[in-house]
Design a protein around this motif. Structure first.
Motif, PDB file in Angstrom:
ATOM      1  N   GLN A 377       0.832  -1.196   0.000  1.00 21.87           N
ATOM      2  CA  GLN A 377       0.000   0.000   0.000  1.00 21.87           C
ATOM      3  C   GLN A 377       0.873   1.255   0.000  1.00 21.87           C
ATOM      4  OE1 GLN A 377      -2.459   0.516   3.449  1.00 21.87           O
ATOM      5  NE2 GLN A 377      -3.962   1.769   2.366  1.00 21.87           N
ATOM      6  N   ALA A 382      -1.438  -2.533  -5.605  1.00 25.89           N
ATOM      7  CA  ALA A 382      -2.546  -3.346  -5.087  1.00 25.89           C
ATOM      8  C   ALA A 382      -2.719  -4.607  -5.925  1.00 25.89           C
ATOM      9  CB  ALA A 382      -3.833  -2.525  -5.077  1.00 25.89           C
ATOM     10  N   PRO A 400      -6.817  -2.594   5.477  1.00 31.06           N
ATOM     11  CA  PRO A 400      -7.638  -1.449   5.046  1.00 31.06           C
ATOM     12  C   PRO A 400      -8.538  -1.816   3.870  1.00 31.06           C
ATOM     13  CG  PRO A 400      -5.366  -1.187   4.312  1.00 31.06           C
ATOM     14  CD  PRO A 400      -5.380  -2.386   5.208  1.00 31.06           C
ATOM     15  N   GLN A 402      -8.706  -0.770   1.009  1.00 33.81           N
ATOM     16  CA  GLN A 402      -8.037  -0.851  -0.297  1.00 33.81           C
ATOM     17  C   GLN A 402      -7.949  -2.294  -0.796  1.00 33.81           C
ATOM     18  OE1 GLN A 402      -3.998   0.645  -0.353  1.00 33.81           O
ATOM     19  NE2 GLN A 402      -3.419  -0.697  -2.043  1.00 33.81           N
ATOM     20  N   TRP A 403      -7.872  -3.236   0.144  1.00 34.48           N
ATOM     21  CA  TRP A 403      -7.675  -4.627  -0.233  1.00 34.48           C
ATOM     22  C   TRP A 403      -8.982  -5.388  -0.413  1.00 34.48           C
ATOM     23  CZ3 TRP A 403      -3.176  -5.598  -2.071  1.00 34.48           C
ATOM     24  CH2 TRP A 403      -2.075  -4.856  -1.645  1.00 34.48           C
ATOM     25  N   SER A 404     -10.095  -4.687  -0.346  1.00 35.38           N
ATOM     26  CA  SER A 404     -11.382  -5.350  -0.537  1.00 35.38           C
ATOM     27  C   SER A 404     -11.450  -6.015  -1.905  1.00 35.38           C
ATOM     28  CB  SER A 404     -12.519  -4.347  -0.387  1.00 35.38           C
ATOM     29  OG  SER A 404     -13.769  -4.993  -0.492  1.00 35.38           O
ATOM     30  N   ARG A 406      -9.507  -7.957  -3.214  1.00 37.76           N
ATOM     31  CA  ARG A 406      -8.190  -8.231  -3.802  1.00 37.76           C
ATOM     32  C   ARG A 406      -7.501  -9.405  -3.091  1.00 37.76           C
ATOM     33  NH1 ARG A 406      -7.744  -5.849  -8.548  1.00 37.76           N
ATOM     34  NH2 ARG A 406      -5.452  -5.812  -8.395  1.00 37.76           N
TER      35      ARG A 406
END
Length: 525
Positions: A377, A382, A400, A402-404, A406
């Motif tokens: 990050q 990503a 966080p 951001q990793w949804s 992924r």
């Protein structure tokens, strides 16, 4: 016959590479004398047992065996009697040949005759048995199968062997008694694994209590012997020795002793002790049957989804590991990926910095997984992250958003696998033992180990031996647990499942969505 020649040649190579030092020989003698506690043998019978199992003379002179039509000579220690007839003397099929049982009551039975292959033959006596062993001729003068080695024995060795064969049918493996069969396990009572040890013990004791209430297995009550491995390797070794030497358990089930991971497989192979439970990090063993898939199989399932579900190209995956204990596993995964058509580069050790790759296949603990995500990050990257749930699930709440979607995790089983009967079994277990939904994975894997063990023991029958248990476990296929996909093993296959479900993680939450249902991964070199 071809299989016999292959085994002879490969075993000769092994014997030359692995010549044991004096200390190792003393250990071997100690192990044999410990095993002999299962049957009170005379000195002559002990010598015969050593010859039968190890191909070793009472005089320490090297014995020879002649193999095949060319009479090729090999050390008898390469092809001892037990290598084909088994430690129990009952014979086991190999290469299309089924060696006969060496039970003396059968060989010498009846009115001076015995029946085999639909014909009647004179029964064996001591002299005709010696002729068969040394010349390959039966009491009627017929040549025995050419796969049968002919052993060059001294008169003393022949007498010792005959004396032991007369007692072979009486010998029992440790832990097998008229009314009891003992299983053993190593479960910590203190330290970071104490709660896990309590859960495993509750599942095993509950399952055995249910079995014993129904009469046990083949008239025997199953008894569980638990030893605490402590927190250091020395204490764990002592606990394991206590199970095998003092408690004389028949087999091990679901031990929790990670401090023995580097040596457990070798110890069990040396002692011929079967284990049903998780495979140690040091690798698989012919004696260890794991209900759940190994880490490479789980990660290959994720790679399959990366290709079929996400469309990643062959060069997209990078194998990354954290922790010195993961390096060998990571390399094994990389090789399996290459065999499956991926062009991944050398494995990378995570050192706190971001790593390259459209998809990262990670091996390591949850904290390192969270640190890897943070490093990526910070670098503005990503990629897709692939890992086994058993290793990294604890890191998910801290990731966080951001990793949804992924992050993809491999799960050997999911609640959708649970049948109504399986749910009822699990609910009853939890109610009786005061367990809850925490450590559900451990509860299920332990329950599966117990199901596999009991199924194999039922197939073995009343006349149980460790060797037969291994063969019965190998022969289990499509065993329904009600909590997992069907389990099964086979020759060379020691994981009950060969694949995993692929689960996508949505954040925050975390929330879980099945991205690909369980499928068995094909074997690859």
């Amino acid at each position: 016959m071809h299989a016999l020649w292959q085994r002879a040649c490969s075993a000769i190579g092994r014997s030359r590479r692995k010549a044991a030092p004096t200390g190792g020989w003393l250990v071997l003698v100690g192990l044999l004398s410990t095993t002999a506690m299962a049957l009170d043998l005379t000195e002559q019978e002990q010598a015969g047992k050593r010859l039968y199992r190890e191909g070793l003379s009472s005089s320490d002179a090297q014995l020879l065996a002649r193999v095949g039509a060319s009479d090729m000579s090999v050390p008898a220690s390469v092809l001892p009697c037990a290598s084909c007839h088994g430690n129990d003397g009952r014979g086991r099929a190999e290469g299309g040949v089924r060696p006969p049982s060496l039970d003396w009551q059968r060989l010498a039975m009846g009115q001076g005759e015995r029946q085999a292959n639909g014909r009647r033959y004179p029964a064996y006596a001591e002299a005709s048995l010696a002729r068969a062993i040394q010349q390959g001729v039966d009491p009627a003068g017929n040549r025995l199968d050419p796969s049968m080695p002919r052993f060059e024995l001294t008169l003393a060795d022949q007498r010792n062997l005959t004396a032991y064969l007369k007692r072979l049918g009486e010998e029992r493996d440790p832990g097998v008694e008229p009314d009891v069969l003992r299983l053993g396990t190593l479960l910590p009572a203190s330290g970071p694994l104490a709660e896990a040890g309590r859960v495993v013990r509750a599942v095993l004791e509950d399952g055995l209590a249910q079995l014993n209430q129904q009469g046990g297995i083949h008239g025997r009550r199953l008894e569980l012997v638990v030893r605490d491995p402590g927190v250091d390797p020395q204490g764990a070794r002592q606990a394991l020795d206590g199970l095998l030497d003092e408690a004389q358990v028949f087999a091990l089930i679901s031990p929790l002793a990670p401090m023995l991971d580097d040596e457990l497989a070798a110890t069990l192979e040396q002692r011929d002790v079967p284990l049903v439970g998780s495979t140690p990090r040091s690798g698989a063993s012919p004696q260890i049957f794991d209900p759940l898939p190994g880490l490479p199989e789980q990660l290959l399932s994720l790679a399959g989804h990366a290709r079929a579900g996400l469309g990643l190209p062959p060069e997209a995956l990078q194998v990354v590991y954290a922790g010195p204990g993961q390096a060998a596993q990571a390399e094994a995964v990389r090789q399996r990926l290459q065999a499956a058509g991926w062009a991944s580069g050398p494995v990378q050790a995570f050192d706190g910095q971001a790593v390259q790759g459209q998809g990262i296949v990670f091996l390591g603990r949850a904290q390192a997984f969270a640190e890897l995500a943070a490093a990526l990050q910070a670098a503005g990257r990503a990629p897709y992250l692939f890992a086994a749930s058993s290793q990294v699930a604890g890191a998910l709440p801290s990731l966080p958003a951001q990793w949804s979607e992924r992050v993809f995790l491999a799960y050997p089983f999911v609640p959708a696998d649970w049948t109504s009967q399986g749910l009822a079994t699990l609910a009853g277990l939890r109610e009786r033992q005061g367990l809850d939904g925490r450590q559900a994975s451990l509860q299920v894997s332990t329950r599966c180990a117990l199901v596999l063990m009991t199924e194999a023991l039922k197939q073995v029958g009343r006349d149980a031996s460790r060797e037969q248990l291994v063969q019965a476990l190998e022969g289990l296929h499509d065993v329904e647990t009600g909590l997992t996909p069907a389990l099964g093993f086979g020759p060379g296959r020691r994981q009950g499942l060969a694949g995993a479900h692929v689960v996508q993680v949505a954040l925050p939450g975390p929330q879980f969505h099945t991205a690909a249902a369980y499928r068995s991964m094909p074997d690859t070199p």
